[in-house]
Scaffold this active site. Sequence first.
Site, short mmCIF file in Angstrom:
data_model
loop_
_atom_site.label_atom_id
_atom_site.label_comp_id
_atom_site.label_asym_id
_atom_site.label_seq_id
_atom_site.Cartn_x
_atom_site.Cartn_y
_atom_site.Cartn_z
N ASP A 254 9.32 -25.34 -38.63
CA ASP A 254 8.68 -25.26 -39.91
C ASP A 254 7.84 -26.70 -39.86
OD1 ASP A 254 7.61 -24.65 -42.53
OD2 ASP A 254 9.22 -26.01 -43.24
N ASP A 505 13.63 -25.58 -43.74
CA ASP A 505 14.25 -26.19 -45.00
C ASP A 505 14.24 -25.39 -46.19
OD1 ASP A 505 11.66 -26.70 -45.07
OD2 ASP A 505 11.73 -28.49 -46.52
N ASP A 509 12.20 -19.99 -44.78
CA ASP A 509 12.77 -20.15 -43.27
C ASP A 509 14.03 -19.44 -43.25
OD1 ASP A 509 10.65 -21.96 -42.78
OD2 ASP A 509 11.56 -23.47 -43.90
#
Length: 822
Positions: A254, A505, A509
Site C-alpha cells: 500500500d 495499514d 488492506d
Amino acid sequence: DWIDFGIIGGLLVINALIGFIEESKADAALDALKNTLALKSRVFRDGRLQEIESSELVPGDIVAVRLGDIIPADARLLGISVDGSDVEVNLQVDQSALTGESLPVEKKRGDTIYSSSICKQGQMLAVVTKTGANTFIGRAANLISITNEQGHFQKIVNQIGNFLVVITLTMVVIIFIYLLLRRKNEVDHLSKTDVFDVLRDVLVLTVAAIPVGLPTVMSVTMAVGAKQLAAKQVIVKRLTAVEEMASVSVLCSDKTGTLTLNKLTFDEPYLKPGFTKEDLLLYSYLASEPGANDPIEMAVRTAAKRDVPLLADCTGHTIPGFKVASFVPFNPATKLTQATVVDHHAGESFRVAKGAPQVIVKLVGGDDEATHAVNLLARRGLRALGVARTVPGTLDNWQLIGMISLLDPPRPDSAETIRRCEEMGVVVKMVTGDQLIIAKEVAGRLGMSRAILDANSLTDPDATDAQLADRCLHADGFAQVIPEHKYRVVELLQSKGLLVGMTGDGVNDAPALKKANVGIAVHDCTDAARSAADIVLLAPGLSTIVDGVLTSRAIFQRMRSYALYRITSTVHFLIFFFIITLAFRWQMKAILLIFIAVLNDAATLVISVDNAQISRRPDKWRIGQLITLSVILGCFLTALSFAVFFVARDVFNIPDDAGKQSEDDTKDGRMETIIYLNVSSAPHFTIFSTRLAGFFWENLPSLTFTAAILATQVFAMFISIFGINNLTTAIGGGWGVSLLAISLAYFVVLDAVKVFVFRIWSFELTVKLWPTRARKERLRHKKERLIIDERVRLNVARIRAVSKAIYAANAFAKAGRRELPR
C-alpha cells in the site's frame, strides 16, 4: 513402552495445539472490521429524527450525517440539511482507512458516502443504499471470511509427510507379511502371542521410521526465528509466516501510510523572481488559520515553522515585527483565506491571500507562467496553493509570490528498503487507492519504474485470468483500487505460482493482507489490518521488512537442511531394514530403534541456532529435488551399512545372530551393537552436509550445533564400547572409535555427491526424467520466454547505444558552436 508412547503422543499434541492457535486469526480480523462500524445512527422514523442501532438500518432510510459521525451505511447524499434547507458547504469525508486516499474527500449532492468513513466537515441528509455485507466495508469483511486456505508451509510438510508415510507403510506391510510367514514355518500353528510379537516389531519399526518430530523441530526453529525478529520490532503472529516470508518473491505494498508518511508536507515550490522560499512560507503562514486541523493548513504551518527562523517559536498569529489586524478564514465559495497585516518595521499595512491556484492567479490579474507551473505540478500529482500579497503602498493591487506544492512524501527509508528488496530478488509493487498521477510521482521518487496501471486494467471483461495475471506480473503497481482490487492482485499473482507478501495499514488492506501468503501490517495500522496480518511491524517504515526477509531466509535454510537430513535418514533406515530383514532374517532390538529416533531428533533441535548461509534469491523447497537427493543419499548410506555388516561378519567373523530373538541365550549381540552405532551415527553426521547447497566448509556450523551432534554420537559410541545391560553388548574401543570415524569421514563423500546433484539439477533434467505433457509444455513456454527476454535485452542495449551516440554528437555540436568566433 509407556515412555515411548508418552514421547510420541506429546509431540503430536504440541503440533495440534500450534495449529489450533494459528487458525483463530480469521475471527479476530472480522471482529476488528465490525468495530470500525458505527453503533448508533440518527434516522428519520415515524416522521421524526431518532437514534437507533446501526444494525437496524435498511435501504431507503434517511440518515443524518454531521461533523465527527462514523457513517453507518453506504448512502447517497441528498444535498439538504436536517431542517430541509439547502446546505451551503459540501461534506468533507475521511475515507483513508477504506481507499487509501491521504486527504479528506469532498462529497456533494448525489455522491456516495461509504460505511465506516468519518465526516470531517459539514452536515447533510443521505438516503441509505446498501447495508451490512453489501456495503463497501461489508464486501471487505466477506473477502476475509472466504479466505481460509491451507498455508504454504503446511502443504510442504504434508507432501514430505505423505511421501514418508507411503513408503514406510508399503515396506512395513511387506515386512509384516514376511515375518508372519516365517513364524508360521517355524511353528505349526500361529498363536495370538506370535501375531502380537510380529506386530510389535513392525510397529516399532514404523514409529522409528516416520519422523513424528519433523513438525516439532521445524516449529521450534521458527519460534527461535520469531524471537529474533521480535528483538528487531517485528512481531510474528502466525509462526509459519516466518518460513513463508523466505519464499516471497513479490511484495505488494500500500502507498499511503506505508511507503509514504500519510502526512502532507511542503515540496519544492514555484517562486516568482525576487522572492525566496522563506518569503513564500512567511506570507502563507500569515494567511493561515491558527489552530485549524485541516491537513493543508497544518502542512503549511509546520513547514513555515521549520524553515523560517522568525517563526520557530511563534504560536498563532503572534509574529515578531508583524501584527495580523484582521483575518478572513477559508470559504468554500471564495476558496481562499485573507489577512490584513501591519508591518512594524516598514510602518505600513499589506494584505496576503492563500488559496486555490486559479483563484490566486485571477486575483493578481492573470499569469501564464504561473498557470503553466500549476499544470506541471498537477500532472505530477502535487497539490498546489497560490500565495499573493499586495504591492507595498497599496491594499488593492496584488502581486504573486509563488505556488506552494504539497505531497504526501515517501518515508525516509522506503527507497532504500525497495532497493534492498530488489537486490534480494523481491519485486515491490505499489497498490494504492490514490490517483494514478500521484502513484507515478511517488514511484519515481522511490526509484521504482512508473509502469503503474489503473484499476480498470484488473476488471477488463475481454481479458482472461491468465492475461490479467501477466498484467499484474509485469506492472509496477496499480492505482485507484478498492479492497476487491487489492485482493484480486494478490490472487492473480498467486495463480502464477508466486508467493506474495502484502503490506498495509488500513481497513481497505485487510482482505489482501489475509489473502497474501504473508500479510504485514505496518506501524500505526488499524485494528482490522493488524488482525488480518501475519506479521506486525512496531517501528515506522518498511526497513524492518529487510531484517525479516534475511532472518526468515536463515530460518528456511535451517529447516530445509533438517528436512533433507530427516528424509535421508528415514530412506536409509527403511531400505536397510527392509532388505536385511527379508534377505538375511536379521532384526534389531526394538528399544534400540526407538533410541536412535528419539536421541537423534532431540539433538537436531539445536539446528535452530545453527549458522545459516542466506540465499540472495527467494528460497524454494523444490520437493522433487529434495526427495530425489534424499533417496540418493539414503542409498549411499545403505551401502555403507551393508559394508559394515559384511566386513564385521565375513572379515572379523562376528556372528550375525540372524533369526535369533533377544531372549535367546546363544545370541552374541555384538553385530546388533555395531549396526546400531553405524545406523545412529552415519545418517546423523550427514546433517553437516545437508546444511547448505555447496561444500560443507563454505559455511561452518556453530559451536553449539556441532557440540550437540557430536555429543549424541559420542554417547552412542560409549554405550556401544562398554555395553549396557538389556540394551547393548560391549564391542570394545577399537570397533567403537573406528565406526564413529568411518561415519564422520563418510559424510564428506556424501557432501561431494550432494554438490554434484545440485549442480546438474535443472527443470530440463526433471522433464527428461519425468516427461509428462504438462511439464513438457511448461518447459517449452519457459524457453520461449527466455528467447523473448534475450531479444528485449538486446534491443534495449541497441537503443541505449544509439541514444548515447546521439547525446555525444549533440554535445560535440554544442561545443563546436561555442568555439566559433562571433
